[in-house]
Write an enzyme that holds these catalytic residues in place. Structure first.
Site, PDB file in Angstrom:
ATOM      1  N   LEU A  52      48.042  39.540  35.102  1.00 37.76           N
ATOM      2  CA  LEU A  52      46.814  40.098  35.672  1.00 37.76           C
ATOM      3  C   LEU A  52      46.839  40.034  37.199  1.00 37.76           C
ATOM      4  O   LEU A  52      47.070  38.969  37.785  1.00 37.76           O
ATOM      5  CB  LEU A  52      45.614  39.301  35.144  1.00 37.76           C
ATOM      6  CG  LEU A  52      44.238  39.898  35.463  1.00 37.76           C
ATOM      7  CD1 LEU A  52      44.042  41.219  34.780  1.00 37.76           C
ATOM      8  CD2 LEU A  52      43.155  38.908  35.080  1.00 37.76           C
ATOM      9  N   ASP A  53      46.583  41.140  37.860  1.00 37.97           N
ATOM     10  CA  ASP A  53      46.493  41.227  39.323  1.00 37.97           C
ATOM     11  C   ASP A  53      47.813  40.874  40.014  1.00 37.97           C
ATOM     12  O   ASP A  53      47.819  40.551  41.206  1.00 37.97           O
ATOM     13  CB  ASP A  53      45.368  40.336  39.867  1.00 37.97           C
ATOM     14  CG  ASP A  53      44.003  40.711  39.297  1.00 37.97           C
ATOM     15  OD1 ASP A  53      43.794  41.898  38.991  1.00 37.97           O
ATOM     16  OD2 ASP A  53      43.161  39.818  39.153  1.00 37.97           O
ATOM     17  N   GLU A  54      48.905  40.923  39.254  1.00 43.00           N
ATOM     18  CA  GLU A  54      50.195  40.533  39.833  1.00 43.00           C
ATOM     19  C   GLU A  54      51.193  41.689  39.883  1.00 43.00           C
ATOM     20  O   GLU A  54      52.334  41.495  40.276  1.00 43.00           O
ATOM     21  CB  GLU A  54      50.808  39.391  39.005  1.00 43.00           C
ATOM     22  CG  GLU A  54      50.044  38.085  39.048  1.00 43.00           C
ATOM     23  CD  GLU A  54      50.217  37.350  40.357  1.00 43.00           C
ATOM     24  OE1 GLU A  54      51.192  37.623  41.071  1.00 43.00           O
ATOM     25  OE2 GLU A  54      49.351  36.511  40.668  1.00 43.00           O
TER      26      GLU A  54
END
Lengths: 283, 283, 283, 283
Positions: free
Chosen positions: B226-228
């Site tokens: 996530l968000d990476e």
């Protein structure tokens, strides 16, 4: 910087501005500039006034006693800066000289209205730049297991020269909690990332690995929590896939010196109130 | 977008550019634009060419076979975009409509040269905006324990409409690893912070608490982390102590729609090569 | 700057890139970087290549003759920069030292890969800064009716020191057409406004009177038409009603030094092609 | 916008702030926000206060008479905005819809706290967008020699709908001096350049020809002097040699809508004082 700067923070309530301005008007204090902020979340009131010293009837010595009643009634944290008293800065550096060069040039032009009695470094590399500006340079190398001793030397120099503000202009040593605790909200650091991203060591390497499209710099007051102190100023700059780490380092120098100079200027012009772990900056 | 776009990534070696340009020149391929990058750290070579279709002697069908030899010799990952083939986007939204409104307006003006066969949402709030643009709107609410089923519905719609790119325009659901794995480098998200700062939920609240002086937005390809995922575009905007969370939300809308639109444009114009967890963006 | 830089401009035609890259590949020239642009309005083709000197079989002396055929066939204006040859700069200043200080610091760190044999000024104010950097400082005051004579002295110094580029780092004299004509596209100026707004004298005063909300700086090559030469770099910065003229001057210093440094870097890294009264900057 | 906004401009003198704040405090007026500025050049004093209507003892009808004494003593120009009274906007457009789309979306989200009773255009192109927002759209084409008549129709509509502010959202007609004179500091325009550069027609063409490295947008109050009125907001964006005129137009749309929206917000939140040909913007 010919004006008196009066800063205050207190719980919000009706009539504070009127109470303060009336107090001043009765004593010949003409307000040149007022900037005020109320934080609705926490019910905090913040204000910064610039007062014309011409005609103001309260002397520096008398002010605390005369002001005490207003301050107590509103439970204020407050401080005042008088025209004659410039902040006195110690600049700490290691080997990278861009922030030092920039700060000294701004000081030289009169943009930074402060005294700079000394530059301190754990290396001897930047002696020439300091001395060219007519500023004493102290080389205090850190011996093995000698960090505490070196910090004691720094403290001694700071006391001897009556310094009130310490500027870490890319000083690559972590100061001990004891040292930091001695100078609350009086140590300004520049970190070469957009905090809280890339705290800790080698932020440009971290930024390169993550593939961000902007690099940043953050100036903040130093607290015990590394890279976690109240932020004063930040800025970012675009990078792209062509920028490798040396390019980021190069571009970052511009950011770092610009952001640090801005933070130092805010500090010496009494534009900052620290509240919790945040700053109110009246610019 | 009348040109052929040829993108390639491979280990760096002597003569790649000459080999490619000579290959094209022999077959009537006039190069309109070339942008190239070599990453010295990893020894990677990246290139994007725009070729005039006028006079180019290789047809779309024939290209892979004719090109195979050059590609194999240099161990290339490559892809090609032909003028007739616009990317087909599904836009996923929840209730915040600023990114949708912005994307549809840019599409309407011809700035985004793509097809948008449908908008999908777990809420019905933005139906009018999609339909005003003449685009089918599918309301797929998520029932309790019904997320897998809803994702299956989304997949079915995407297949039926021959969509190749999914744009999460403030879609406030976390997609399952299975879903994400089906569309590698084909799901574009907008996160309302300057990643990696303030990943996860409520980034403006996090930013407010930390007292940063800039807010940001990040557009990235979605991966399992996530968000990476690989960052495509980022931007920041100044805030100060006067900006509370609603102000950040308001200012952030401008950032979010601007950054997402830029990322979508890069994607549909075949300007992005993903390499590891980073992007090369030829803009 | 270890690479060979080859720049060319010519009428657009099919196969130029292939012709050039094939020419180089046959002679062991590995292309490290290529940036290319075609202007559809005027049918102009521009390209900048960086070539690895390792393995390149043509020597500096032989290059013009070997290259002549390709250049002639495509009617190219072209030039080449070889690794050993750094640009040689004369910096001209008056009394404001911020641009000089900044340029010399960047030179000192290795960011500006040039030689700076001398600083010339019509005042003596900045001697110390130049000499601290180990650079010869020449004070050439202008006597009444003595401008032509002073320019002759400058020209003589430039010839003696084999200077190829003149940087006007807030040099507050207008150079004669004869002087300017001697150094086409080799004199770089910084003007303290966002040109074409506020050309001429006292741009910050003009900006203050007009009430603009941004100030700017422009770096350009000097031509006979004052403030009308080809623009290399520009930047702006927000101001508001609180900024009076001294504030603009202060904020503007940051802009000026930053924009000038960028323009000088582009020039010395052979990143600029002048075309008509415009520049193509490959950055 | 739940607060009362009180704005004033007058010659600077001692004690104005105290007089005003004491006046308010005595009548139960709690000041939520104060922003003040003194222009030392011209000796002008400007102040904006936000007052909590809760507990304020003066009604809207009574205010002018009660306030008259303070205002007269300090020779103030002043105005006051009460919570119930939203500004009423007429938006004038031609065929380009980006500013209209953006303003209506911001209005829809509540970011622009105004009434928008109507959209007026000399073309019929943007009817659907206005009507989708539930706003009356008036198509008033200009017949040959019919400009005066069309302006009379606009005036009539404005009077009928009680509009106080006219927003020219890329309205491509020059309004007559008579029309402009009817609405002093009440007509807001967006010009697609960084004024004063590239005033007049086709600013992106002018910018392209000049070879600037930034494009800009300027929002200003309309006066008789075309493109010369008091500037409210400006912004710039980088361009380079790759950007031809259509690219500038595309990038410029983002600037134009962003700058215009900001100016409109400042206006409707009573944040602007016009002084001479300049604005004080309390943001």
């Amino acid at each position: 910087m010919q004006s008196i700067r009066l800063l205050m923070a207190c719980p919000d309530a009706r009539g504070i501005i009127a109470a303060v301005t009336e107090f001043l008007a009765r004593r010949g204090g003409n307000i040149i500039d007022v900037d005020q902020h109320t934080c609705p979340q926490h019910g905090d009131f913040f204000m910064r006034l610039e007062i014309d010293p011409e005609g103001f009837e309260i002397t520096e010595d008398a002010f605390p006693a005369v002001w005490a009643e207003v301050a107590a009634r509103h439970r204020m944290r407050w401080r005042i800066g008088w025209p004659g008293h410039r902040k006195r800065l110690a600049i700490l550096v290691s080997t990278a000289g861009h922030c030092l060069n920039d700060l000294l040039f701004r000081w030289h032009t009169g943009e930074l209205t402060a005294e700079i009695p000394l530059v301190i470094s754990n290396h001897d590399a930047l002696r020439a730049r300091a001395e060219a500006a007519g500023i004493a340079f102290h080389h205090l190398p850190i011996q093995p297991n000698g960090k505490a001793e070196q910090e004691a030397q720094i403290k001694q120099l700071i006391e001897q020269t009556d310094v009130d503000t310490i500027v870490l202009a890319r000083y690559m040593q972590i100061l001990s909690p004891e040292f930091v605790a001695s100078y609350p909200n009086r140590i300004i650091n520049i970190h070469h990332s957009f905090l809280p991203a890339f705290a800790g060591a080698k932020p440009y390497h971290q930024a390169f690995e993550r593939g961000v499209k902007l690099i940043g710099a953050t100036s903040h007051y130093v607290t015990d929590d590394l890279d976690e102190g109240p932020i004063i100023a930040q800025q970012t700059l675009a990078v792209n896939h062509r920028d490798d780490i040396p390019d980021m380092v190069r571009k970052g120098r511009d950011l770092e010196q610009w952001v640090l100079a801005r933070a130092v200027r805010y500090h010496i012009e009494d534009r900052i109130i620290v509240s919790g772990n945040k700053t109110v900056v009246f610019d």
